[in-house]
Enzyme design. Structure first.
Site, PDB file in Angstrom:
ATOM      1  N   LYS A 274      -1.337  -9.300   2.787  1.00  0.00           N
ATOM      2  CA  LYS A 274      -0.843  -8.945   4.033  1.00  0.00           C
ATOM      3  C   LYS A 274      -1.733  -7.989   4.819  1.00  0.00           C
ATOM      4  O   LYS A 274      -2.236  -7.155   4.417  1.00  0.00           O
ATOM      5  CB  LYS A 274       0.830  -7.975   3.863  1.00  0.00           C
ATOM      6  CG  LYS A 274       1.475  -7.530   5.028  1.00  0.00           C
ATOM      7  CD  LYS A 274       2.996  -7.505   4.604  1.00  0.00           C
ATOM      8  CE  LYS A 274       3.068  -5.951   4.113  1.00  0.00           C
ATOM      9  NZ  LYS A 274       2.823  -4.652   4.753  1.00  0.00           N
TER      10      LYS A 274
ATOM     11  N   ASP B  27       0.964  -1.272  -0.075  1.00  0.00           N
ATOM     12  CA  ASP B  27      -0.027  -0.069   0.059  1.00  0.00           C
ATOM     13  C   ASP B  27       0.877   1.306   0.166  1.00  0.00           C
ATOM     14  O   ASP B  27       0.401   2.571   0.011  1.00  0.00           O
ATOM     15  CB  ASP B  27      -0.967   0.000   1.328  1.00  0.00           C
ATOM     16  CG  ASP B  27      -0.359  -0.069   2.590  1.00  0.00           C
ATOM     17  OD1 ASP B  27       0.823  -0.064   2.707  1.00  0.00           O
ATOM     18  OD2 ASP B  27      -1.190   0.066   3.609  1.00  0.00           O
ATOM     19  N   SER B  28       1.946   1.222  -0.256  1.00  0.00           N
ATOM     20  CA  SER B  28       3.058   1.989  -0.400  1.00  0.00           C
ATOM     21  C   SER B  28       2.780   2.689  -1.701  1.00  0.00           C
ATOM     22  O   SER B  28       3.450   3.800  -2.043  1.00  0.00           O
ATOM     23  CB  SER B  28       4.614   1.724  -0.242  1.00  0.00           C
ATOM     24  OG  SER B  28       4.566   0.627  -0.844  1.00  0.00           O
TER      25      SER B  28
ATOM     26  N   ASP C 193      -1.078  -6.106   0.010  1.00  0.00           N
ATOM     27  CA  ASP C 193      -1.487  -5.230   1.154  1.00  0.00           C
ATOM     28  C   ASP C 193      -3.142  -5.226   1.132  1.00  0.00           C
ATOM     29  O   ASP C 193      -3.607  -4.918   0.172  1.00  0.00           O
ATOM     30  CB  ASP C 193      -0.962  -4.179   1.177  1.00  0.00           C
ATOM     31  CG  ASP C 193       0.375  -4.244   2.117  1.00  0.00           C
ATOM     32  OD1 ASP C 193       0.502  -4.812   3.155  1.00  0.00           O
ATOM     33  OD2 ASP C 193       1.300  -3.020   1.795  1.00  0.00           O
TER      34      ASP C 193
ATOM     35  N   GLU D 126       8.706  -4.154  10.849  1.00  0.00           N
ATOM     36  CA  GLU D 126       9.357  -2.829  10.237  1.00  0.00           C
ATOM     37  C   GLU D 126       9.907  -2.042  11.423  1.00  0.00           C
ATOM     38  O   GLU D 126       9.455  -1.594  12.481  1.00  0.00           O
ATOM     39  CB  GLU D 126       8.128  -2.154   9.557  1.00  0.00           C
ATOM     40  CG  GLU D 126       8.545  -0.875   9.118  1.00  0.00           C
ATOM     41  CD  GLU D 126       7.678  -0.353   7.799  1.00  0.00           C
ATOM     42  OE1 GLU D 126       6.571  -0.796   7.496  1.00  0.00           O
ATOM     43  OE2 GLU D 126       7.712   1.180   7.476  1.00  0.00           O
TER      44      GLU D 126
HETATM   45  O1  KIV Z   1       3.649  -1.294   1.504  1.00  0.00           O
HETATM   46  C1  KIV Z   1       4.782  -1.451   1.839  1.00  0.00           C
HETATM   47  O2  KIV Z   1       5.576  -0.922   0.764  1.00  0.00           O
HETATM   48  C2  KIV Z   1       5.052  -2.272   2.890  1.00  0.00           C
HETATM   49  C3  KIV Z   1       6.547  -2.351   3.135  1.00  0.00           C
HETATM   50  C4  KIV Z   1       7.109  -1.306   3.574  1.00  0.00           C
HETATM   51  C5  KIV Z   1       6.727  -3.373   3.916  1.00  0.00           C
HETATM   52  O3  KIV Z   1       4.365  -2.723   3.562  1.00  0.00           O
END
Ligand code: KIV
Length: 273
Positions: A122, A53-54, A92, A191
């Site tokens: 996730k 979700d980044s 995510d 994290e």
């Molecule tokens: O959304 C993402 O990129 C993440 C990573 C930082 C593990 O959850």
């Protein structure tokens, strides 16, 4: 073809990640959000691609991960799934798609699996989301946990500083990791916590612990692609190793293109019909 080469080309599964931990083989994981970059990441031999979700930050330009929607995550996941042949693809569950109750969590996870054909989801959190994690796993959907700094809770934390420096939070993190393993998660991202704590957690569970800003004593590492390739130049926390400076390379190429267009150097006769 040697056994090693064959093994490297084999599709990565959740089971294989657990075997990698047992063998002491470190797991490589990176984010990707689109077809073209996912193809490059997959062909490079990455074990896990995270449709994180980044994407909310690096693709959509939001300040946090909170605004991205389930529909948008599914869009990114579909594009990545068309490219990934070997890597395990984990998606995510975005903020607001699973925190309500376990029924909502299951419905969101099912949408991701059905519409994108991804292989796992996730979810951020420990005991607070245990019922949801359990329900999603009961439906046959593999779940990767996420503990420590959980960016979907940034408004509760108030900062992106290192988590679990205090004993009480460190203890909760250890308990949450055990709980997620008991519930059936196949791996956990941890994290931004002290390296010693992350190593202790990795030694205490049988499922892989994938760290980001969690030191070298864990079973694998994950980074955000745009950060490690130098596309996202404003972001340079201590844990980030920059493997390329694509931002600078793009800037040079773009300026050269503009100059060539302005000077009529491009296109040449050979580039014309
Ligand atoms: O959304 C993402 O990129 C993440 C990573 C930082 C593990 O959850």
């Amino acid at each position: 073809m040697s056994t090693n080469t064959q093994d490297n080309q084999r599709k990565v599964t959740t089971r294989r990640l657990i075997e990698m931990k047992q063998r002491g083989e470190k797991i490589s994981m990176l984010t990707a959000y689109d077809y073209t970059s996912a193809k490059i990441v997959d062909q490079a031999g990455m074990d896990v691609i995270l449709v994180g979700d980044s994407a909310s930050n690096v693709m959509a330009g939001n300040v946090t991960t909170l605004p991205i929607t389930l529909d948008q995550m599914i869009y990114h996941a579909k594009s990545v799934m068309k490219a990934a042949k070997r890597a395990l693809v984990v998606v995510d569950l975005p903020f607001g798609s699973y925190q309500g109750d376990s029924k909502e969590a299951l419905a969101s996870a099912i949408r991701i699996m059905k519409e994108s054909h991804a292989e796992a989801v996730k979810m951020e959190g420990g005991a607070e989301i245990a019922e949801s994690v359990s329900r999603v796993i009961s439906a046959g959907i593999p779940v990767m946990g996420h503990l420590g700094l959980t960016p979907q809770s940034i408004n509760k934390f108030g900062t992106y500083n290192v988590r679990a420096r205090e004993e009480a939070e460190a203890q909760k993190l250890k308990e949450d990791a055990k709980l997620l393993e008991e519930l059936g998660c196949f791996a956990i991202v941890i994290e931004k916590v002290p390296a010693k704590l992350a190593a202790e957690v990795a030694a205490s569970v049988n499922i892989p612990i994938i760290g980001i800003g969690a030191g070298g004593g864990v079973d694998g590492q994950v980074l955000v692609m745009h950060d490690m390739l130098g596309l996202n130049q404003g972001f340079s926390p201590r844990f980030l190793r920059r493997y390329a400076n694509l931002g600078e390379i793009m800037d040079e190429a773009l300026k050269q293109y503009i100059a060539d267009v302005k000077s009529s150097d491009f296109p040449s006769e050979a580039e014309s019909y």
